[in-house]
Each structure stands twice: as C-alpha cells, then as structure tokens.
Motif scaffolding. Sequence first.
Motif, PDB file in Angstrom:
ATOM      1  N   PHE A 168       0.835  -1.210   0.000  1.00  0.00           N
ATOM      2  CA  PHE A 168       0.000   0.000   0.000  1.00  0.00           C
ATOM      3  C   PHE A 168       0.867   1.256   0.000  1.00  0.00           C
ATOM      4  CE2 PHE A 168      -4.390  -1.344   1.001  1.00  0.00           C
ATOM      5  CZ  PHE A 168      -4.182  -2.701   1.204  1.00  0.00           C
ATOM      6  N   ARG A 170       0.075   5.485   0.573  1.00  0.00           N
ATOM      7  CA  ARG A 170      -0.877   6.587   0.774  1.00  0.00           C
ATOM      8  C   ARG A 170      -0.257   7.835   0.159  1.00  0.00           C
ATOM      9  NH1 ARG A 170      -4.711   7.005   5.206  1.00  0.00           N
ATOM     10  NH2 ARG A 170      -6.123   8.352   4.101  1.00  0.00           N
ATOM     11  N   SER A 175      -2.090   7.477  -6.492  1.00  0.00           N
ATOM     12  CA  SER A 175      -3.054   7.326  -5.396  1.00  0.00           C
ATOM     13  C   SER A 175      -4.063   8.466  -5.418  1.00  0.00           C
ATOM     14  CB  SER A 175      -2.335   7.316  -4.047  1.00  0.00           C
ATOM     15  OG  SER A 175      -1.268   6.411  -4.059  1.00  0.00           O
ATOM     16  N   ALA A 183      -9.580   4.546  -1.733  1.00  0.00           N
ATOM     17  CA  ALA A 183      -8.482   3.630  -2.035  1.00  0.00           C
ATOM     18  C   ALA A 183      -8.896   2.736  -3.186  1.00  0.00           C
ATOM     19  CB  ALA A 183      -8.146   2.789  -0.807  1.00  0.00           C
ATOM     20  N   VAL A 192      -3.922   4.591  -1.742  1.00  0.00           N
ATOM     21  CA  VAL A 192      -4.843   5.269  -0.832  1.00  0.00           C
ATOM     22  C   VAL A 192      -4.675   6.776  -1.024  1.00  0.00           C
ATOM     23  CG1 VAL A 192      -5.603   5.464   1.565  1.00  0.00           C
ATOM     24  CG2 VAL A 192      -4.419   3.387   0.795  1.00  0.00           C
ATOM     25  N   TRP A 199      -7.386   3.201   5.564  1.00  0.00           N
ATOM     26  CA  TRP A 199      -6.597   2.620   4.472  1.00  0.00           C
ATOM     27  C   TRP A 199      -7.363   1.516   3.743  1.00  0.00           C
ATOM     28  CZ3 TRP A 199      -0.962   2.996   3.530  1.00  0.00           C
ATOM     29  CH2 TRP A 199      -0.353   4.046   4.237  1.00  0.00           C
TER      30      TRP A 199
END
Length: 258
Positions: A168, A170, A175, A183, A192, A199
């Motif tokens: 992942f 962010r 994103s 997300a 995200v 998340w």
Amino acid sequence: MKIKMAFFGALAGGAGVVGLYFGLGINWISLAIVGGVTLLSYIGAHFTATTGFGEFMRGWLIGLNAGLNGSLGVIVYSLLLGPAGVAVGAALGVLNFVTVFPVISRSEVFQGFLGWLCLLQPMSYLVAGLGLFFYLANLILHPVALITRTQYLRILGMRVDWKTGTFFQRGGLFSNMNPIDTAYNMGNFSFVDKAPGPWHIEHEAGHTLNLATFGSLFHLVGAIDENLTGGGANAFAERLAESNNPSTTQSNIIAMWT
Ligand SMILES: [Zn+2]
C-alpha cells in the motif's frame, strides 16, 4: 455458499477453456471469445449472486480463470524453466481452481499462498503489472515532490498486508488520481488517497485475492461495475472483496474470504 453448484460451474468453466484451447488454440479469436464470455458471465453473476445459478456462475468464472492460468502458465513457465515449467503452470491452475471450496478459500494460510502467488498468475499480469508501474512511478516522483514541495506527488505513508502480499501507498500521483478520494487496488499494489480516511487494508487485500482467482478482465469489469454503472458497494466484485474484511458492516457480502 452453494458449494455443489459452484463446483459444477468451476468444472464446466475449466472444461470450456480446455476445449477452446484444443479446438482453436491461443489466438485473437479464442482470446476474444474468452473476453466476451467473461464479461457476460460477470453480468450474469452480478444479477443472480448467491442464488443457485449465481453460485454456478461464480464457480464458472473461477473455472474459466483457473483453466486460463493453468494453460497460459504452462506455456509461459515452460519457456522460462523448461519441463519444470509445466508443473509450475499446472500448480497455478490448481491453486486457482481450489478456491471454489470455501473451506480452502477461507483459510488464512491458503490466502497467503494465493495472494503472493497472484504475481505469478498469467491472468493477473495485466492489472498487477500496471499496479507495479504505478507503485514505482509514485516512488520515483516522491523526491520531486520534496524538492518542489508538491503535496499532490508526495507519498505520505506505506504499509504492507503481509498475509496477501499487498503493498500500500498513501499519497503520490497514482493514489491521488482516484476521483472518489478513497483507495483502490491493482492486485498486489493498492493506492490510498492523501485525503484523511481509513486505508481499507482488508477490503483492498480482498481484491488481491479476487485478482488471483478471477483474473484481470474480471477486475476491470468489477471496477466499471462499481464506479460507472452504479453498482457501488453492491457490485459483484465488491461484495466478494469485502468478505475479506472481518469487521465489515455490509450485509450482502459474498462470504468467499471469511
Ligand atoms: Zn473495492
């Protein structure tokens, strides 16, 4: 879950792909047939989910993808590994097929294998490959964000769902390009938005399991179903992915992953 119906569907789907393979071989016609059948099957599964026919269709989609991962896997990995590649391709097909049994698909240990091996499944290459590109592009642009103080390009955090091998980020360009600022998942890579919020680790990891099981075309059709044709959280692919979230509050999940 109606296990028998799903199992018959998976057998039929797998047999269909094998028949197509020996009948037509791998060419643009057979690929177009598989693409069209997957699209129609998704639509059928969406509208009949959890009924006997819907379970047959869910199994059918699993069988189709297992047949494709197995046959394409044998070809790809034979080129790379020689005769051992036949075993690798066959194993990838079997790994895909057995997700039709809930006692297996709900096992956290099995999901570890399925999630990480998603990267090797030929039917995942398209979506996971694009995901890897997005992930690396975000990383490359991060120093630019720091130098130019461009918040939109800045990676704010990174996490890993170790169970499914889902990475992942962010923040970062890909994103933040998500118009609904939440997300999204591209197989083993999830993105995200920089906007404050959860998340969605478990839900997005559910999409990694979906990709390993149903393949890239299903993944893309699911995204259209969720975002463009009004399915939202009730899209077939969403109801499956959300079943990986043990603390879900959604009442109509399709309980494949928990
Ligand atoms: Zn989702």
